[in-house]
Write a protein that holds these residues in place. Structure first.
Motif, PDB file in Angstrom:
ATOM      1  N   ILE A 179      13.991 -26.558 -20.943  1.00 47.43           N
ATOM      2  CA  ILE A 179      13.954 -25.119 -20.642  1.00 47.43           C
ATOM      3  C   ILE A 179      15.369 -24.643 -20.327  1.00 47.43           C
ATOM      4  O   ILE A 179      16.261 -25.441 -20.051  1.00 47.43           O
ATOM      5  CB  ILE A 179      12.966 -24.716 -19.532  1.00 47.43           C
ATOM      6  N   GLU A 180      15.531 -23.302 -20.398  1.00 55.99           N
ATOM      7  CA  GLU A 180      16.858 -22.709 -20.304  1.00 55.99           C
ATOM      8  C   GLU A 180      17.477 -22.918 -18.920  1.00 55.99           C
ATOM      9  O   GLU A 180      16.775 -23.177 -17.945  1.00 55.99           O
ATOM     10  CB  GLU A 180      16.778 -21.210 -20.617  1.00 55.99           C
ATOM     11  N   SER A 181      18.801 -22.699 -18.854  1.00 52.32           N
ATOM     12  CA  SER A 181      19.544 -22.922 -17.612  1.00 52.32           C
ATOM     13  C   SER A 181      19.115 -21.952 -16.507  1.00 52.32           C
ATOM     14  O   SER A 181      18.603 -20.864 -16.768  1.00 52.32           O
ATOM     15  CB  SER A 181      21.038 -22.735 -17.878  1.00 52.32           C
ATOM     16  N   THR A 182      19.353 -22.368 -15.280  1.00 49.68           N
ATOM     17  CA  THR A 182      19.205 -21.492 -14.121  1.00 49.68           C
ATOM     18  C   THR A 182      20.356 -20.487 -14.170  1.00 49.68           C
ATOM     19  O   THR A 182      21.481 -20.878 -14.455  1.00 49.68           O
ATOM     20  CB  THR A 182      19.332 -22.332 -12.832  1.00 49.68           C
ATOM     21  N   VAL A 183      20.072 -19.201 -13.930  1.00 47.63           N
ATOM     22  CA  VAL A 183      21.147 -18.195 -13.918  1.00 47.63           C
ATOM     23  C   VAL A 183      21.280 -17.620 -12.502  1.00 47.63           C
ATOM     24  O   VAL A 183      20.301 -17.114 -11.941  1.00 47.63           O
ATOM     25  CB  VAL A 183      20.892 -17.049 -14.925  1.00 47.63           C
ATOM     26  N   VAL A 184      22.486 -17.729 -11.934  1.00 46.79           N
ATOM     27  CA  VAL A 184      22.755 -17.204 -10.589  1.00 46.79           C
ATOM     28  C   VAL A 184      23.809 -16.119 -10.663  1.00 46.79           C
ATOM     29  O   VAL A 184      24.848 -16.303 -11.290  1.00 46.79           O
ATOM     30  CB  VAL A 184      23.274 -18.331  -9.655  1.00 46.79           C
ATOM     31  N   ASN A 185      23.541 -15.007 -10.029  1.00 50.30           N
ATOM     32  CA  ASN A 185      24.486 -13.893  -9.999  1.00 50.30           C
ATOM     33  C   ASN A 185      25.366 -14.015  -8.759  1.00 50.30           C
ATOM     34  O   ASN A 185      24.876 -13.911  -7.624  1.00 50.30           O
ATOM     35  CB  ASN A 185      23.698 -12.580  -9.970  1.00 50.30           C
ATOM     36  N   LEU A 186      26.659 -14.231  -8.971  1.00 50.11           N
ATOM     37  CA  LEU A 186      27.595 -14.364  -7.847  1.00 50.11           C
ATOM     38  C   LEU A 186      28.403 -13.083  -7.651  1.00 50.11           C
ATOM     39  O   LEU A 186      29.377 -13.067  -6.905  1.00 50.11           O
ATOM     40  CB  LEU A 186      28.535 -15.552  -8.076  1.00 50.11           C
ATOM     41  N   ILE A 187      28.000 -12.021  -8.331  1.00 52.51           N
ATOM     42  CA  ILE A 187      28.679 -10.740  -8.125  1.00 52.51           C
ATOM     43  C   ILE A 187      28.201 -10.165  -6.790  1.00 52.51           C
ATOM     44  O   ILE A 187      28.927  -9.483  -6.102  1.00 52.51           O
ATOM     45  CB  ILE A 187      28.316  -9.735  -9.265  1.00 52.51           C
ATOM     46  N   THR A 188      26.931 -10.475  -6.474  1.00 50.78           N
ATOM     47  CA  THR A 188      26.350  -9.943  -5.239  1.00 50.78           C
ATOM     48  C   THR A 188      26.622 -10.882  -4.070  1.00 50.78           C
ATOM     49  O   THR A 188      26.889 -12.064  -4.251  1.00 50.78           O
ATOM     50  CB  THR A 188      24.820  -9.799  -5.389  1.00 50.78           C
TER      51      THR A 188
END
Ligand code: AMP
Ligand code: MG
Length: 319
Positions: A179-188
């Motif tokens: 399954i696809e990668s974990t995506v984490v938003n580090l802009i917030t």
């Protein structure tokens, strides 16, 4: 002209590199799913990805790089990004960060946002291609937009049969992760989870502290992986099944398999969630040939990567 599936051992990889340098596409194995790869610094090449996949242009692409040092050339790393990169790269974790001024990666890949999603893949074939190319690669999953993700070369072949791209599929066998990668938003601040994946929130929180909750707004899609209907088979999908009809296919889980299905595949007879992730898309592809009225899936527990698996199942079952 039909797409060639080639072994990375039979083929001098410079053929694949030359295709990328010429602005065309190839499909490559990664540890998550097969990627549809283009030179990320070439606008025309990146545009071909959107056209071929029929991907909405508001859905940005993940940029794959050879290492974290290179990633820092294109995006603004902070302490959290360095810690996460150190802990999980190479591996199935994508970080969303602000683009650096003058960033050479196609703006199309960012789909109009000031941010860029970056990752260093672990698969040795993907790594070799990226480091030989000496450029970053934009690589979303190698499937028509919205359909099941490809975890084997033949899934890619089926998805793009008769098209002029990808020029070739590099055969790395079945993807290990599935399954696809974990995506984490580090802009917030705090960071937010945009897409659950093989690296769990608990693993991320153990490095950078608690993740914030995502505020979903109707008119602004933060991460299109959040689209309600995504990763979907053609056949109707029924979740948390505790009975099954004789014209349905069953994706079972564990030892206590429901009786009576027209065909049964077991996602993991030993209830191993890593095995479920690796099998999920391949088994969905196998029973999604129009042979069954519906696909019933037994309940998958919501622990560890079960969260990412249930996320994909929920979007796949959406009408
Ligand atoms: P795919 O390439 O099909 O695996 O999808 C990539 C995922 O990463 C999608 O869910 C995108 O929305 C997400 N993504 C990529 N770039 C960004 C970005 N700049 N900001 C937010 N999400 C992103
Ligand atoms: Mg995708």
């Amino acid at each position: 002209m039909s797409i060639k599936i080639v072994s990375p051992f039979a083929l001098p990889l410079h053929n694949a590199i030359n295709i990328l340098l010429a602005g065309d596409l190839i499909a490559i194995p990664t540890e998550t799913v097969y990627g549809l790869a283009a030179d990320a610094t070439n606008d025309q090449a990146v545009a071909k990805i959107f056209a071929l996949k029929n991907r909405p242009t508001f859905n940005p692409l993940i940029i794959h790089l050879a290492d974290a040092v290179l990633a820092e050339e294109y995006v603004m790393f902070d302490e959290r990004a360095r810690l996460l990169a150190k802990a999980f790269w190479p591996g199935p974790l994508t970080l969303v960060l602000a683009r650096k001024p003058g960033c050479a990666i196609s703006l199309l890949a960012s789909a109009g946002l000031n941010s860029l999603a970056v990752r260093v893949p672990a698969d040795p074939i993907a790594r070799k291609i990226i480091s030989d190319l000496k450029r970053p690669i934009a690589a979303p999953s190698a499937n028509p937009s919205g359909s099941l993700s490809p975890t084997r070369p033949e899934h890619v072949f089926k998805g793009f049969f008769g098209q002029s791209n990808p020029k070739l599929i590099v055969d790395g066998g079945a993807c290990q992760g599935g399954i696809e990668s974990t995506v984490v938003n580090l802009i917030t601040e705090p960071a937010t989870l945009l897409r659950p994946g093989l690296v769990s929130s608990e693993q991320i929180e153990s490095i950078i502290g608690p993740l914030g909750t995502l505020i979903e707004s109707d008119n602004k899609i933060l991460s299109p992986g959040q689209l309600l209907k995504h990763y979907a088979p053609q056949t109707k999908l029924r979740l948390n099944a505790n009975t099954v009809a004789n014209d349905e296919a069953l994706l079972a889980f564990g030892k206590a398999v429901l009786p009576g299905a027209a065909k049964t595949l077991n996602l993991s007879a030993t209830s191993n969630l890593v095995e479920v992730a690796a099998n999920l898309f391949a088994m969905l592809h196998e029973v999604d040939q129009g042979q069954f009225r519906a696909i019933a899936v037994m309940k998958i527990p919501m622990r560890g990567i079960g969260i990412a698996i249930n996320d994909r199942l929920k979007r796949a079952a959406q009408d």
